[in-house]
Design a protein around this motif. Structure first.
Motif, short mmCIF file in Angstrom:
data_model
loop_
_atom_site.label_atom_id
_atom_site.label_comp_id
_atom_site.label_asym_id
_atom_site.label_seq_id
_atom_site.Cartn_x
_atom_site.Cartn_y
_atom_site.Cartn_z
N VAL A 317 0.81 -1.23 0.00
CA VAL A 317 0.00 0.00 0.00
C VAL A 317 0.84 1.27 0.00
CG1 VAL A 317 -1.87 -1.18 1.21
CG2 VAL A 317 -0.18 0.10 2.53
N THR A 318 2.15 1.16 0.19
CA THR A 318 2.99 2.36 0.22
C THR A 318 3.21 2.88 -1.20
OG1 THR A 318 4.14 1.50 2.17
CG2 THR A 318 5.20 3.30 0.97
N LEU A 390 -4.55 -5.08 11.36
CA LEU A 390 -5.47 -5.90 10.57
C LEU A 390 -5.66 -5.34 9.17
CD1 LEU A 390 -8.19 -6.83 13.23
CD2 LEU A 390 -6.54 -8.36 12.15
N ILE A 391 -5.69 -4.02 9.04
CA ILE A 391 -5.83 -3.43 7.70
C ILE A 391 -4.61 -3.77 6.85
CG2 ILE A 391 -5.97 -1.26 6.44
CD1 ILE A 391 -7.59 -0.16 8.80
N LEU A 392 -3.42 -3.65 7.44
CA LEU A 392 -2.20 -4.02 6.70
C LEU A 392 -2.21 -5.51 6.37
CD1 LEU A 392 0.62 -2.05 8.57
CD2 LEU A 392 -0.45 -1.52 6.37
N TRP A 393 -2.68 -6.33 7.30
CA TRP A 393 -2.71 -7.77 7.08
C TRP A 393 -3.65 -8.13 5.94
CZ3 TRP A 393 -6.48 -11.71 8.15
CH2 TRP A 393 -5.96 -13.01 8.16
N ILE A 394 -4.82 -7.51 5.90
CA ILE A 394 -5.77 -7.76 4.80
C ILE A 394 -5.20 -7.22 3.48
CG2 ILE A 394 -8.09 -7.26 3.93
CD1 ILE A 394 -9.00 -7.05 6.85
N ALA A 395 -4.50 -6.08 3.55
CA ALA A 395 -3.91 -5.51 2.34
C ALA A 395 -2.86 -6.42 1.73
CB ALA A 395 -3.30 -4.14 2.64
N GLY A 396 -2.26 -7.31 2.54
CA GLY A 396 -1.29 -8.25 2.01
C GLY A 396 -1.88 -9.24 1.03
N GLY A 397 -3.21 -9.36 0.98
CA GLY A 397 -3.87 -10.24 0.00
C GLY A 397 -4.69 -9.45 -0.99
N ALA A 402 -8.79 -8.88 -5.21
CA ALA A 402 -9.18 -8.27 -6.49
C ALA A 402 -9.64 -9.32 -7.50
CB ALA A 402 -8.01 -7.47 -7.05
N THR A 403 -8.90 -10.42 -7.60
CA THR A 403 -9.27 -11.46 -8.58
C THR A 403 -10.49 -12.25 -8.13
OG1 THR A 403 -7.66 -12.95 -7.54
CG2 THR A 403 -6.93 -11.69 -9.45
N SER A 404 -10.65 -12.45 -6.82
CA SER A 404 -11.78 -13.24 -6.32
C SER A 404 -13.10 -12.50 -6.46
CB SER A 404 -11.56 -13.62 -4.86
OG SER A 404 -10.39 -14.40 -4.70
N PHE A 405 -13.09 -11.18 -6.28
CA PHE A 405 -14.32 -10.39 -6.32
C PHE A 405 -14.39 -9.47 -7.53
CE2 PHE A 405 -13.57 -11.44 -1.86
CZ PHE A 405 -14.79 -11.97 -1.49
N ASN A 406 -13.46 -9.65 -8.48
CA ASN A 406 -13.47 -8.88 -9.73
C ASN A 406 -13.46 -7.37 -9.44
OD1 ASN A 406 -13.43 -8.58 -12.52
ND2 ASN A 406 -15.67 -8.55 -12.69
N LEU A 407 -12.50 -6.96 -8.59
CA LEU A 407 -12.36 -5.57 -8.22
C LEU A 407 -11.08 -4.99 -8.80
CD1 LEU A 407 -13.31 -5.87 -4.42
CD2 LEU A 407 -14.80 -5.09 -6.28
N SER A 408 -11.03 -3.67 -8.88
CA SER A 408 -9.83 -3.00 -9.34
C SER A 408 -8.79 -2.99 -8.23
CB SER A 408 -10.16 -1.57 -9.77
OG SER A 408 -8.97 -0.81 -9.94
N ILE A 409 -7.59 -3.46 -8.54
CA ILE A 409 -6.56 -3.51 -7.50
C ILE A 409 -6.11 -2.10 -7.12
CG2 ILE A 409 -4.58 -3.68 -9.06
CD1 ILE A 409 -3.45 -5.76 -7.02
N THR A 411 -8.09 0.52 -6.97
CA THR A 411 -9.13 1.00 -6.05
C THR A 411 -8.92 0.41 -4.66
OG1 THR A 411 -10.70 1.21 -7.87
CG2 THR A 411 -11.60 1.15 -5.65
N LEU A 412 -8.56 -0.88 -4.62
CA LEU A 412 -8.31 -1.53 -3.33
C LEU A 412 -7.14 -0.89 -2.60
CD1 LEU A 412 -8.79 -5.36 -4.01
CD2 LEU A 412 -10.12 -3.92 -2.47
N ILE A 413 -6.07 -0.62 -3.34
CA ILE A 413 -4.89 -0.03 -2.71
C ILE A 413 -5.24 1.33 -2.11
CG2 ILE A 413 -2.62 0.98 -3.17
CD1 ILE A 413 -2.16 -1.30 -5.17
N TRP A 414 -5.95 2.17 -2.84
CA TRP A 414 -6.33 3.48 -2.31
C TRP A 414 -7.30 3.35 -1.14
CZ3 TRP A 414 -4.29 8.05 -2.45
CH2 TRP A 414 -3.41 8.38 -3.48
N SER A 415 -8.17 2.35 -1.22
CA SER A 415 -9.10 2.13 -0.10
C SER A 415 -8.34 1.77 1.17
CB SER A 415 -10.09 1.01 -0.45
OG SER A 415 -10.87 1.35 -1.58
N PHE A 416 -7.34 0.91 1.05
CA PHE A 416 -6.56 0.52 2.23
C PHE A 416 -5.75 1.71 2.76
CE2 PHE A 416 -6.80 -3.95 0.48
CZ PHE A 416 -7.63 -4.41 1.48
N ARG A 417 -5.23 2.55 1.86
CA ARG A 417 -4.49 3.73 2.31
C ARG A 417 -5.37 4.66 3.12
NH1 ARG A 417 -1.50 5.05 -3.50
NH2 ARG A 417 0.07 3.39 -3.39
N ILE A 418 -6.59 4.86 2.66
CA ILE A 418 -7.52 5.74 3.38
C ILE A 418 -7.93 5.10 4.71
CG2 ILE A 418 -9.82 6.79 3.30
CD1 ILE A 418 -9.42 7.01 0.24
N LEU A 419 -8.23 3.80 4.68
CA LEU A 419 -8.66 3.11 5.90
C LEU A 419 -7.58 3.14 6.98
CD1 LEU A 419 -10.47 -0.02 4.40
CD2 LEU A 419 -11.53 1.95 5.52
#
Length: 554
Positions: A317-318, A390-397, A402-409, A411-419
């Protein structure tokens, strides 16, 4: 000078005991040890799980060393696993395959070893959390807390070292990441990586070096720290939760022999049995599916063991930040998440007992534990840190998500940064409010008792609800809360008009203390408890009269 005389023993065991005692004099120590009292609470078993998992690791690891060959010499595999037959691989990977498929019980022992390692790190982590949330790290146990922090750090390093030994494609990917982290160290990073790997990655000596670290260096330090930890627990009084008859100067529980020893022995076999059951039923680290490590390849969706996941997530996420100056490039996107943040986290963790003591001004010895609700700021800080982890731990996957739920990676990275910046403060506020609400609920139970749900109508028409007083055990637990006042603001000058040189730091300390103890819910005073008791007795008496009148009317 008096000499202790023994009656002549008649049994071989008695003769051996007298022989040893005359030379080493262990009788006094053993008497104190076997009569030591240990409190009985389920949370104290978390440390025992860590100890028993460590013993299982030593036993299973000793077995595996008989068959494992820590060599990166290339060989042609000619074992029982047909899909890899004839494939060029390192001797380390080949011997691991032989352990898995050709050594009787080898695969089971490998899985026991790996699962025990996961349980060991988990048990140490949860045990450390129990110590933190209950305040068991306070004086005189600060050194033991530092030992526990060291145990957690070494357990993570030891787990990563053992995970990397088979030289499979997944562990090789992890080592490649570790090399990148080493190279991110300013000025000396390249030299550190060249020294450890014996040249350019992956080199030819790293597995043998890592093997020595894994079976000798780190286990030896771990064994020494575990021994020191246990000796300090025996030497110091064991902590206990508040309850009837429990004070700062005594311990209520069972003696080591025979009750506690029997329980501990049985619990060891329970831990060993469950570990073996899981190892026999659940496959872990199937290296034959990954294949041997080749620097030109990488596994898709590679994930480390759970205790490294947060570090992997921090790197993911960095943002990509680099600085070039004087012919050197500093990769902040690796240096900050992989070295600086973990360094700050573990340093703050190890120093926390002194940080809290400085902020609160509490220098007393503590042998009674805090209920987490009774230390709302500490509990909120712990939950805030856990949410960050926990947020960092979830971000490790994030790639798997992204592939399991057909999401943009992206978008996920920015979501984890904000969270990472939003969730921890919210978790702090919510946790503190919950703790304060639970304190008020405890005070309400002390003053008014339990709500029974029974409604009675008095002769003059008033409706009242019957409250039953709480038990003595629960009352003692609630009254075990100690209210410590916040530090007062220091004077700028003393009575002689001399300026206080420590006024600024003392002012900061006082403000931190006021923040730490803010919104404290004090325990009811003796007068309030007496008034509440008289009110309850009056209500019960009135209810009894109402019941008698109702019975006579029928």
């Amino acid at each position: 000078m008096s000499t202790t005389h023994y009656e002549d023993p008649t049994t071989p065991v008695g003769k051996a005991a007298v022989y040893v005692d005359e030379r080493l004099a262990p009788a006094g120590f053993m008497k104190r040890l076997l009569t030591k009292v240990f409190p009985d609470h389920w949370s104290f078993m978390l440390g025992e799980i860590a100890l028993y998992s460590f013993i299982i690791l030593l036993l299973s690891g000793t077995y595996l060393t008989l068959w494992f060959k820590p060599s990166m010499t290339e060989v042609i595999y000619n074992g029982s696993y047909l899909p890899l037959k004839g494939v060029k691989m390192s001797e380390a990977f080949s011997s691991t395959l032989n352990i898995s498929f050709d050594v009787r019980g080898g695969l089971l022992m490998r899985q026991i070893h790996h699962w025990a390692a996961l349980f060991f790190v988990a048990a140490v982590s949860v045990h450390l959390l129990r110590v933190f949330f209950t305040g068991a790290f306070r004086k005189p146990r600060e050194i033991n807390w530092v030992i526990g922090t060291g145990l957690l750090t070494l357990a993570i390093l030891e787990g990563f070292a053992g995970y990397s030994l088979p030289d499979d494609l997944l562990s090789g990917t992890g080592l490649r990441i570790a090399e990148g982290i080493m190279q991110a160290i300013p000025l000396v990073g390249t030299y550190v990586a060249m020294f450890l790997f014996g040249g350019e990655f992956p080199g030819t000596d790293f597995i043998s070096r890592l093997y020595s670290v894994h079976i000798l260096l780190i286990p030896g330090i771990l064994l020494g720290l575990v021994t020191a930890h246990l000796l300090m627990v025996v030497y110091q009084k064991h902590t206990q939760f508040p309850g009837p008859g429990r004070t700062e100067s005594n311990v209520v529980g069972y003696r080591l022999l025979p009750i506690y020893m029997a329980k501990a022995g049985g619990f060891f076999f329970v831990v060993f049995g469950i570990t073996t059951l899981i190892a026999g039923l659940v496959t872990i680290n199937p290296i034959w599916l990954y294949g041997p490590y080749t620097p030109s390849q990488i596994t898709a969706g590679s994930q480390p063991d759970w205790y490294i996941g947060w570090l992997d997530g921090a790197v993911r996420v960095t943002p990509n930040l680099e600085t070039s100056a004087f012919g050197h490039t500093i990769s902040w996107n690796i240096l900050i998440p992989a070295l600086i943040i973990p360094g700050i986290m573990f340093t703050a963790l190890g120093l926390y007992p002194w940080i809290e003591a400085w902020v609160t001004g509490d220098k007393r010895e503590h042998h009674l534990l805090d209920r987490p609700r009774n230390a709302p700021t500490r509990t909120a800080l712990g939950v805030m840190a856990l949410s960050f982890y926990l947020i960092l731990w979830i971000a490790g996957g994030n790639d798997i998500i992204a592939t399991s739920f057909n999401l943009s990676i992206n978008t996920l990275i920015w979501s984890f940064r904000i969270l990472l910046f939003v969730v921890p403060p919210i978790a702090f506020v919510i946790t503190k409010r919950i703790c304060l609400s639970l304190q008020r609920r405890d005070n309400d139970k002390l003053l008014h008792g339990y709500e029974t749900g029974r409604i009675l109508r008095l002769p003059h028409g008033e409706f009242i609800e019957i409250h039953e007083p709480i038990s003595m055990e629960e009352a003692a637990m609630i009254l075990g809360k100690s209210d410590v006042p916040a530090l007062a603001l220091p004077p700028v000058v003393d009575e002689h008009g001399v300026k206080n040189p420590k006024a600024r730091s003392s002012k900061v300390r006082a403000r931190l203390s006021a923040w730490y103890y803010s919104e404290n819910v004090p325990v009811p005073t003796a007068e309030e408890l007496q008034a509440a008791r008289e009110h309850q007795e009056h209500a019960l008496h009135a209810a009894g009269e109402a019941g008698a009148i109702e019975g006579s009317s029928h």
